[in-house]
Design a protein around this motif. Structure first.
Motif: not given
Length: 85
Positions: A4-6, A31-37, A73-74, A77-84
Motif C-alpha cells: 500500500a501507499i500512503c 507500506v510506502y509513505v510517499a512524500v510529494l516532491k 501522478l500517484l 508511483c503505485a505502479r512502480e512500487n507494485n502497490a494495490i
C-alpha cells in the motif's frame, strides 16, 4: 505481497497521518509513505529532506513501513512500487 501507499505532502506530519500509517501497516505486508516532491502550489514549512527525516523518526516502530518520494501522478508511483492500495 500486499503493498500500500500512503501519499501526502506531510508538511508537517500530524498525529492523524501517523494513525493512518500505523493502521495501514497492520493491514498490508509493505507500506510506502510517499512524500510529494512537487509542492510548487504553496510555500513549504519544511523541505523534502526534513519531511522525510521527520517521518522516518516517527515510524521507527513500524518495520514494514518505508518513506519514499514521488513526483507527478500517484498512479505512476503505485505502479512502480507494485502497490494495490
Amino acid at each position: 505481497m500486499r503493498i500500500a501507499i500512503c501519499p501526502g505532502s506531510f508538511d508537517p506530519v500530524t498525529l492523524g497521518h501517523l494513525d493512518i500509517i500505523s493502521r495501514t501497516s497492520r493491514l498490508f505486508d509493505k507500506v510506502y509513505v510517499a512524500v510529494l516532491k512537487n509542492s510548487s502550489k504553496k510555500k513549504s514549512l519544511f523541505n523534502i529532506e526534513e519531511r522525510m527525516e521527520l517521518l522516518r523518526r516517527c515510524i521507527t516502530d513500524l518495520p514494514n513501513v518505508e518513506v519514499i518520494t514521488f513526483e507527478g501522478l500517484l498512479v505512476d508511483c503505485a505502479r512502480e512500487n507494485n502497490a494495490i492500495a
